[in-house]
Write an enzyme that holds these catalytic residues in place. Structure first.
Site, PDB file in Angstrom:
ATOM      1  N   ASP A   7       0.839  -1.208   0.000  1.00  0.00           N
ATOM      2  CA  ASP A   7       0.000   0.000   0.000  1.00  0.00           C
ATOM      3  C   ASP A   7       0.876   1.260   0.000  1.00  0.00           C
ATOM      4  O   ASP A   7       0.867   2.025   0.945  1.00  0.00           O
ATOM      5  CB  ASP A   7      -0.964  -0.001   1.210  1.00  0.00           C
ATOM      6  CG  ASP A   7      -0.250  -0.039   2.558  1.00  0.00           C
ATOM      7  OD1 ASP A   7       0.919  -0.499   2.628  1.00  0.00           O
ATOM      8  OD2 ASP A   7      -0.853   0.402   3.557  1.00  0.00           O
TER       9      ASP A   7
ATOM     10  N   HIS B  28       9.965  -0.213   8.322  1.00  0.00           N
ATOM     11  CA  HIS B  28       9.038  -1.326   8.551  1.00  0.00           C
ATOM     12  C   HIS B  28       9.028  -2.297   7.356  1.00  0.00           C
ATOM     13  O   HIS B  28       9.398  -3.460   7.467  1.00  0.00           O
ATOM     14  CB  HIS B  28       7.610  -0.804   8.729  1.00  0.00           C
ATOM     15  CG  HIS B  28       7.386   0.162   9.840  1.00  0.00           C
ATOM     16  ND1 HIS B  28       7.419  -0.195  11.159  1.00  0.00           N
ATOM     17  CD2 HIS B  28       7.070   1.482   9.824  1.00  0.00           C
ATOM     18  CE1 HIS B  28       7.137   0.855  11.914  1.00  0.00           C
ATOM     19  NE2 HIS B  28       6.931   1.884  11.129  1.00  0.00           N
TER      20      HIS B  28
HETATM   21  C1  BDR Z   1       3.043  -0.299   8.630  1.00  0.00           C
HETATM   22  O1  BDR Z   1       1.947   0.579   8.453  1.00  0.00           O
HETATM   23  C2  BDR Z   1       2.161   1.404   7.332  1.00  0.00           C
HETATM   24  O2  BDR Z   1       1.931   2.738   7.646  1.00  0.00           O
HETATM   25  C3  BDR Z   1       3.575   1.162   6.867  1.00  0.00           C
HETATM   26  O3  BDR Z   1       3.642   1.215   5.466  1.00  0.00           O
HETATM   27  C4  BDR Z   1       3.896  -0.217   7.384  1.00  0.00           C
HETATM   28  O4  BDR Z   1       3.477  -1.209   6.461  1.00  0.00           O
HETATM   29  C5  BDR Z   1       3.749   0.077   9.911  1.00  0.00           C
HETATM   30  O5  BDR Z   1       2.881   0.001  11.002  1.00  0.00           O
HETATM   31 CA    CA Z   2       2.865  -0.650   4.149  1.00  0.00          CA
END
Ligand code: BDR
Ligand code: CA
Length: 299
Positions: free
Chosen positions: A9, A236
């Site tokens: 996403d 992340h």
């Molecule tokens: C996750 O949430 C999204 O905002 C980031 O892309 C990552 O996949 C981190 O909590």
């Molecule tokens: Ca993400």
């Protein structure tokens, strides 16, 4: 070569993860599937298409759109974290077309075409992945592994004290994936909150003058500019790609995992250690993880 489908996403950290995968000689991208999450499905899909075109223009990489909302219930976006249109930086528009099939069909097709050899790297809410598995034990059997960025097991969440964003957004789908029987590596805030790039390490977080290095640097510079109080950019989703390439950068414990779907604890990952299909990441070799991210984007 590891065959991967990346469900994503984008999203700033998703974009870095895609740059890594597109630049990695050890990964073969069977397809990129998009999901609403950080931004609307229209934005995440547009960002994915533009990013692929910008860094891998001549290549035939399938991009398929998926779910614009979770399997049930309410949802929200994270523009406040990821910026305008979900990325915060402009990319040239592209005539690159979406794949004729949708995300669920692409995941099923690619998995069944090479049983036992396709890894799904899931970087957003798990709506598409759960839908691809729903009622299809043949697909579950065919997928070799699902590497999930999501969850907060022994640490606080980032959306609520109990929950991490990707799991909070669609806890029903997350729960279905964790109980599907497919092997899952769960890469949560326990390890991603230790894996980051610092504001004061810029503006050349990525070296060189390639398109991916320049785009990576623009994304980080903009993210830090828009969030004056933030000192760390968490890697992340890049950590999930790094772990798919080098599983040894994580130390994991096997577990059964379920997800709270309602109430104050919505999105909480409930872990019972012992035998189980989920490898919960609890330790990370931070130095090596950041090196893998930097090397693949700096090229
Ligand atoms: C996750 O949430 C999204 O905002 C980031 O892309 C990552 O996949 C981190 O909590
Ligand atoms: Ca993400």
């Amino acid at each position: 070569m590891r065959r991967v489908i990346i469900d994503t996403d984008p999203g700033t950290d998703d974009a870095l993860a895609l740059l890594m995968a597109l630049n990695c000689p050890d990964l073969h991208i069977e397809g990129i599937t998009t999901v609403g999450g950080n931004a609307t499905l229209a934005h995440t899909t547009r960002n994915a298409l533009r990013l692929v075109e910008y860094v891998a223009g001549g290549r035939d990489v399938l991009v398929a759109a998926g779910a614009d909302r979770p399997a049930q219930g309410s949802f929200s976006f994270a523009y406040h974290v990821h910026g305008t249109d979900g990325l915060g930086v402009d990319l040239p528009s592209t005539a690159r077309k979406l794949h004729r099939a949708d995300a669920v069909e692409l995941i099923r097709d690619r998995a069944l075409a090479a049983p036992g050899s396709v890894t799904v790297i899931a970087l957003g809410p798990l709506t598409n992945v759960a839908a691809a598995l729903d009622g299809r034990p043949d697909v579950a059997q065919a997928i070799s592994e699902i590497v999930v960025m999501g969850g907060a097991v022994e640490v606080p969440g980032n959306v609520t004290p109990h929950a991490e964003f990707n799991i909070y957004e669609d806890p029903w789908s997350a729960d279905a994936v964790f109980s599907s029987g497919v092997s899952v590596t769960l890469i949560g805030l326990d390890v991603t909150h230790r894996t980051f790039m610092r504001r004061d390490a810029g503006p050349q977080w990525f070296e060189g003058d390639s398109r991916s290095a320049r785009l990576g640097n623009r994304i980080l510079a903009n993210s830090f500019r828009e969030r004056a109080d933030v000192q760390e950019f968490y890697l992340h989703d890049p950590l999930a790609v790094a772990a798919a390439i080098e599983p040894d950068i994580l130390a994991c414990r096997l577990a059964q995992v379920s997800v709270v779907t309602d109430g104050e604890q919505r999105g909480h990952t409930v872990v019972s250690y012992g035998d189980g299909p989920v490898r919960v990441a609890l330790e990370v070799n931070v130095r090596r993880a950041v090196e893998v991210v930097r090397t693949l984007i700096s090229d």
